[in-house]
Write a protein that holds these residues in place. Structure first.
Motif, PDB file in Angstrom:
ATOM      1  N   ILE A   1       0.845  -1.199   0.000  1.00 25.21           N
ATOM      2  CA  ILE A   1       0.000   0.000   0.000  1.00 25.21           C
ATOM      3  C   ILE A   1       0.882   1.251   0.000  1.00 25.21           C
ATOM      4  O   ILE A   1       1.508   1.570   1.011  1.00 25.21           O
ATOM      5  N   THR A   2       0.916   1.968  -1.099  1.00 28.35           N
ATOM      6  CA  THR A   2       1.669   3.225  -1.164  1.00 28.35           C
ATOM      7  C   THR A   2       0.852   4.323  -0.474  1.00 28.35           C
ATOM      8  O   THR A   2      -0.372   4.188  -0.335  1.00 28.35           O
ATOM      9  N   PRO A   3       1.512   5.409  -0.019  1.00 29.50           N
ATOM     10  CA  PRO A   3       0.771   6.515   0.604  1.00 29.50           C
ATOM     11  C   PRO A   3      -0.369   7.022  -0.285  1.00 29.50           C
ATOM     12  O   PRO A   3      -1.461   7.324   0.206  1.00 29.50           O
ATOM     13  N   ASP A   4      -0.129   7.072  -1.601  1.00 26.27           N
ATOM     14  CA  ASP A   4      -1.184   7.540  -2.504  1.00 26.27           C
ATOM     15  C   ASP A   4      -2.387   6.609  -2.506  1.00 26.27           C
ATOM     16  O   ASP A   4      -3.533   7.042  -2.470  1.00 26.27           O
ATOM     17  N   ARG A   5      -2.077   5.310  -2.544  1.00 24.55           N
ATOM     18  CA  ARG A   5      -3.153   4.315  -2.542  1.00 24.55           C
ATOM     19  C   ARG A   5      -3.939   4.427  -1.231  1.00 24.55           C
ATOM     20  O   ARG A   5      -5.173   4.375  -1.227  1.00 24.55           O
ATOM     21  N   ALA A   6      -3.229   4.584  -0.111  1.00 23.85           N
ATOM     22  CA  ALA A   6      -3.887   4.697   1.189  1.00 23.85           C
ATOM     23  C   ALA A   6      -4.833   5.893   1.210  1.00 23.85           C
ATOM     24  O   ALA A   6      -5.953   5.813   1.730  1.00 23.85           O
ATOM     25  N   LYS A   7      -4.393   6.994   0.614  1.00 23.59           N
ATOM     26  CA  LYS A   7      -5.243   8.189   0.569  1.00 23.59           C
ATOM     27  C   LYS A   7      -6.482   7.952  -0.270  1.00 23.59           C
ATOM     28  O   LYS A   7      -7.595   8.339   0.090  1.00 23.59           O
ATOM     29  N   MET A   8      -6.269   7.289  -1.410  1.00 20.70           N
ATOM     30  CA  MET A   8      -7.403   7.028  -2.301  1.00 20.70           C
ATOM     31  C   MET A   8      -8.445   6.123  -1.603  1.00 20.70           C
ATOM     32  O   MET A   8      -9.645   6.359  -1.683  1.00 20.70           O
ATOM     33  N   ILE A   9      -7.932   5.080  -0.925  1.00 15.60           N
ATOM     34  CA  ILE A   9      -8.838   4.194  -0.195  1.00 15.60           C
ATOM     35  C   ILE A   9      -9.588   5.004   0.862  1.00 15.60           C
ATOM     36  O   ILE A   9     -10.804   4.859   1.050  1.00 15.60           O
ATOM     37  N   GLY A  10      -8.852   5.867   1.572  1.00 15.22           N
ATOM     38  CA  GLY A  10      -9.461   6.698   2.616  1.00 15.22           C
ATOM     39  C   GLY A  10     -10.594   7.552   2.071  1.00 15.22           C
ATOM     40  O   GLY A  10     -11.630   7.711   2.712  1.00 15.22           O
ATOM     41  N   ARG A  11     -10.395   8.101   0.861  1.00 14.55           N
ATOM     42  CA  ARG A  11     -11.448   8.925   0.273  1.00 14.55           C
ATOM     43  C   ARG A  11     -12.689   8.092  -0.011  1.00 14.55           C
ATOM     44  O   ARG A  11     -13.812   8.549   0.200  1.00 14.55           O
ATOM     45  N   ARG A  12     -12.467   6.848  -0.492  1.00  7.09           N
ATOM     46  CA  ARG A  12     -13.634   5.998  -0.773  1.00  7.09           C
ATOM     47  C   ARG A  12     -14.366   5.617   0.522  1.00  7.09           C
ATOM     48  O   ARG A  12     -15.580   5.510   0.533  1.00  7.09           O
ATOM     49  N   PHE A  13     -13.602   5.430   1.612  1.00  5.17           N
ATOM     50  CA  PHE A  13     -14.246   5.104   2.894  1.00  5.17           C
ATOM     51  C   PHE A  13     -15.149   6.241   3.382  1.00  5.17           C
ATOM     52  O   PHE A  13     -16.047   6.021   4.174  1.00  5.17           O
ATOM     53  N   LEU A  14     -14.892   7.462   2.905  1.00  6.91           N
ATOM     54  CA  LEU A  14     -15.707   8.602   3.350  1.00  6.91           C
ATOM     55  C   LEU A  14     -17.144   8.561   2.821  1.00  6.91           C
ATOM     56  O   LEU A  14     -18.028   9.204   3.380  1.00  6.91           O
ATOM     57  N   ILE A  15     -17.346   7.831   1.716  1.00  4.53           N
ATOM     58  CA  ILE A  15     -18.705   7.773   1.155  1.00  4.53           C
ATOM     59  C   ILE A  15     -19.687   7.258   2.202  1.00  4.53           C
ATOM     60  O   ILE A  15     -20.808   7.756   2.309  1.00  4.53           O
ATOM     61  N   GLY A  16     -19.259   6.246   2.998  1.00  4.49           N
ATOM     62  CA  GLY A  16     -20.131   5.653   4.002  1.00  4.49           C
ATOM     63  C   GLY A  16     -20.654   6.680   5.004  1.00  4.49           C
ATOM     64  O   GLY A  16     -21.860   6.965   5.026  1.00  4.49           O
ATOM     65  N   PRO A  17     -19.782   7.270   5.849  1.00  6.77           N
ATOM     66  CA  PRO A  17     -20.298   8.178   6.883  1.00  6.77           C
ATOM     67  C   PRO A  17     -21.052   9.374   6.298  1.00  6.77           C
ATOM     68  O   PRO A  17     -22.093   9.762   6.827  1.00  6.77           O
ATOM     69  N   PHE A  18     -20.583   9.931   5.159  1.00 13.20           N
ATOM     70  CA  PHE A  18     -21.289  11.083   4.592  1.00 13.20           C
ATOM     71  C   PHE A  18     -22.654  10.677   4.052  1.00 13.20           C
ATOM     72  O   PHE A  18     -23.649  11.354   4.272  1.00 13.20           O
ATOM     73  N   GLY A  19     -22.669   9.530   3.348  1.00 13.55           N
ATOM     74  CA  GLY A  19     -23.951   9.060   2.809  1.00 13.55           C
ATOM     75  C   GLY A  19     -24.948   8.791   3.933  1.00 13.55           C
ATOM     76  O   GLY A  19     -26.116   9.193   3.862  1.00 13.55           O
ATOM     77  N   TYR A  20     -24.485   8.140   4.995  1.00 14.63           N
ATOM     78  CA  TYR A  20     -25.403   7.804   6.093  1.00 14.63           C
ATOM     79  C   TYR A  20     -25.795   9.049   6.884  1.00 14.63           C
ATOM     80  O   TYR A  20     -26.933   9.132   7.379  1.00 14.63           O
ATOM     81  N   ALA A  21     -24.878  10.003   7.027  1.00  3.52           N
ATOM     82  CA  ALA A  21     -25.239  11.245   7.719  1.00  3.52           C
ATOM     83  C   ALA A  21     -26.341  11.963   6.940  1.00  3.52           C
ATOM     84  O   ALA A  21     -27.311  12.469   7.526  1.00  3.52           O
ATOM     85  N   LEU A  22     -26.221  11.962   5.620  1.00  4.46           N
ATOM     86  CA  LEU A  22     -27.254  12.561   4.771  1.00  4.46           C
ATOM     87  C   LEU A  22     -28.589  11.825   4.980  1.00  4.46           C
ATOM     88  O   LEU A  22     -29.647  12.452   5.113  1.00  4.46           O
ATOM     89  N   ALA A  23     -28.516  10.485   5.051  1.00  4.14           N
ATOM     90  CA  ALA A  23     -29.740   9.695   5.269  1.00  4.14           C
ATOM     91  C   ALA A  23     -30.359  10.033   6.617  1.00  4.14           C
ATOM     92  O   ALA A  23     -31.589  10.035   6.770  1.00  4.14           O
ATOM     93  N   THR A  24     -29.524  10.311   7.621  1.00  7.09           N
ATOM     94  CA  THR A  24     -30.038  10.663   8.942  1.00  7.09           C
ATOM     95  C   THR A  24     -30.819  11.972   8.879  1.00  7.09           C
ATOM     96  O   THR A  24     -31.911  12.097   9.452  1.00  7.09           O
ATOM     97  N   ILE A  25     -30.261  12.937   8.150  1.00  5.77           N
ATOM     98  CA  ILE A  25     -30.942  14.240   8.035  1.00  5.77           C
ATOM     99  C   ILE A  25     -32.231  14.083   7.227  1.00  5.77           C
ATOM    100  O   ILE A  25     -33.299  14.576   7.612  1.00  5.77           O
ATOM    101  N   LEU A  26     -32.132  13.347   6.117  1.00  5.46           N
ATOM    102  CA  LEU A  26     -33.296  13.179   5.239  1.00  5.46           C
ATOM    103  C   LEU A  26     -34.421  12.413   5.921  1.00  5.46           C
ATOM    104  O   LEU A  26     -35.577  12.505   5.517  1.00  5.46           O
ATOM    105  N   ALA A  27     -34.077  11.636   6.982  1.00  4.43           N
ATOM    106  CA  ALA A  27     -35.110  10.893   7.707  1.00  4.43           C
ATOM    107  C   ALA A  27     -36.183  11.835   8.237  1.00  4.43           C
ATOM    108  O   ALA A  27     -37.363  11.458   8.335  1.00  4.43           O
ATOM    109  N   PHE A  28     -35.789  13.068   8.563  1.00  2.11           N
ATOM    110  CA  PHE A  28     -36.767  14.007   9.109  1.00  2.11           C
ATOM    111  C   PHE A  28     -37.589  14.677   8.007  1.00  2.11           C
ATOM    112  O   PHE A  28     -38.635  15.249   8.271  1.00  2.11           O
TER     113      PHE A  28
END
Lengths: 197, 197, 197, 197
Positions: free
Chosen positions: A142-169
């Motif tokens: 895992i190169t530092p660049d690859r680690a960063k790219m993976i990290g960015r993809r992991f962000l989809i989860g919390p942001f997507g679910y946070a949006l779902a939490t707001i939209l629930a209302f």
């Protein structure tokens, strides 16, 4: 601690949490059974969503620990707290099924559900961010660049679910539709291997 | 993902689902206990059938993954959905026990039970059919002819259970008798190794 | 099938059955809690006995499969039926606790409990007797004489428990005392390694 | 018996006990859901404490068995009794949540909880003390001095929890605060590897 020990324990928690979901579907009275079984649709829906969600998080957890070779005390602690919210999921699942069944407070129930998923997603991001700042824990490939790219993809989860939490209302069904879409995206077969959750 | 990871997780789900079945047998009041215990026979019967059914599916799942060397994302997704219906089995088991106990709607309960088994059987067939169209996933020892022959044997499960589902509306006991016979056939010791389920 | 697969699955069932026992101890109302907790002694007793019993059977199961190198379809079937009665144990445990608590039908409850253990013991004996008649399944280090000697020790379990079943109708406490003594004997540390159960 | 077998079985019990905790949080009625969910805070608190406690004991159990290479019958027996109290933890957890919720008998509930942890801690100490008196069971890398030092650190658990048990009768919240602090200490990342529990 070796990662395979941690993975085996985590797998156990995933497998048990996913299988306990069925205990929330209560047997209806046998009189007028056909109709009663149909009216349980919110329970089936909540069961199916949570099964797929936990399945996706499990697949994702494995992908992450394929890239991590060593576990230190901090990562062990983060993983334990992460599992605490995964093992918690049968509760918001049952709350959501009950709310869909009764028709009351569906927004609150959907927000509790997607809020729990948001916390799980935050832990995934924090774990990966910690590991990528400690290259001695990572697999050499895992190169530092690859680690960063993976990290960015992991962000989809919390942001997507946070949006779902707001939209629930706004509308609980928009929220439910959003985490169905998110998980379909996470699980959708593609070449790169994994989707973030 | 390596197959042994997927197998370990699947084994966990099988072991938990099979052991949770006992939670559906509720303790009767201690007064007049002997009689109460006897009247629980539908629960014992449903427990025994489901235990043997899940045991047979587990044995079969192993046999299949002995022939599969690699798992891609699509197979992983199919296996997760397959497990979703296996972990669901304690519910139709409890519904069947309740219907046999009360005497109401036994046909509906037997149809729900065998319908669930039909879906499980369809997933087995779809998984094998997918794997046999991707020889890079299969063990080298499996020739295309052998793969086809195995696939034909896997068809006995979904077709047998679909028949049991239809027969449930004629007489629930014919349906129950059919899946007892099917599982006796699947588990019956023979040289070739496995029976389809 | 390799024995380690079968052992891993069996271990899962043992671990789950032993941990599910706690679900039978219901939380008493918080008012007058100290007293309520004391009155739950039959539940604690039943929990402790069943925990130790399942633990002893697990240790014994391992000892047996250390001597068995291969598993054929018949042994697999016997082992599945064996596990069916082990996973059943939380039920007689709860029935026994309830009877000790209410004071009604303690003999029936103790007989159900020791009857279940008798069946488990019979399966142990049948499995070993089958394996020792098929030397190709056994570890090379087991001579026919050694196999016979082990088989005789395995007989203590079913005979002891059958006696406990009969004595339950004389006095449930004699029956309970007998399986406590039997398990203390099975678990008692000694050089030879295992005790039969 | 090899330690990895014992560890795998113990891991199973830990993973199941930790995941069963969620079953104690009952779904509130959907009417007025937001408020009802807030009032469940004692259940969330008890869930979080027990999850972290079991997690810490699990980490600790692994550390101990990394230093132990062989298991004899006595250690096996001690470990089984140790697991009996770990699998028991969901019960005092639920009792504590109920007492915090109703406001009655919080001291008794906190004492039951910390009393159970004291017993678990005593078993840890007894197991280590037994192992360190039998150097043939220990890893060669453990010198007698190191074994003694580890043994002293293991004493923090039972003494800390025994103190929490006594303090529960002064004020249940002091007792709860104490085992939160103890577990934060046990889990706190440090170089030496493990904390006693």
């Amino acid at each position: 601690m070796e990662t395979n020990r941690l993975e085996a324990f985590s797998d156990g928690v995933f497998a048990i949490a996913i299988t306990l979901l069925i205990l929330d579907i209560k047997v209806p009275p046998a009189a007028n059974l056909g109709n009663e079984l149909l009216q349980l649709w919110p329970s089936y829906l909540a069961y199916a969503i949570s099964f797929v969600v936990i399945g996706a998080i499990w697949i994702n957890h494995h992908a992450m620990f394929d890239w991590i070779d060593c576990v230190d005390q901090k990562l062990l602690l983060l993983n334990t707290l992460h599992l605490m919210f995964i093992a918690f999921l049968p509760f918001p699942t049952a709350v959501l099924a009950e709310a869909l069944h009764s028709g009351f407070n569906q927004s609150t129930a959907a927000a509790l559900y997607s809020g729990t998923l948001t916390v799980i997603g935050v832990f995934v991001t924090v774990m990966w961010s910690y590991a990528s700042k400690h290259p001695e824990l990572l697999n050499k490939s895992i190169t530092p660049d690859r680690a960063k790219m993976i990290g960015r993809r992991f962000l989809i989860g919390p942001f997507g679910y946070a949006l779902a939490t707001i939209l629930a209302f706004v509308d609980p069904w928009i929220s439910i539709a959003l985490f169905v879409v998110l998980n379909a995206y996470f699980l959708w077969p593609r070449n790169q291997g994994i989707g973030p959750a």
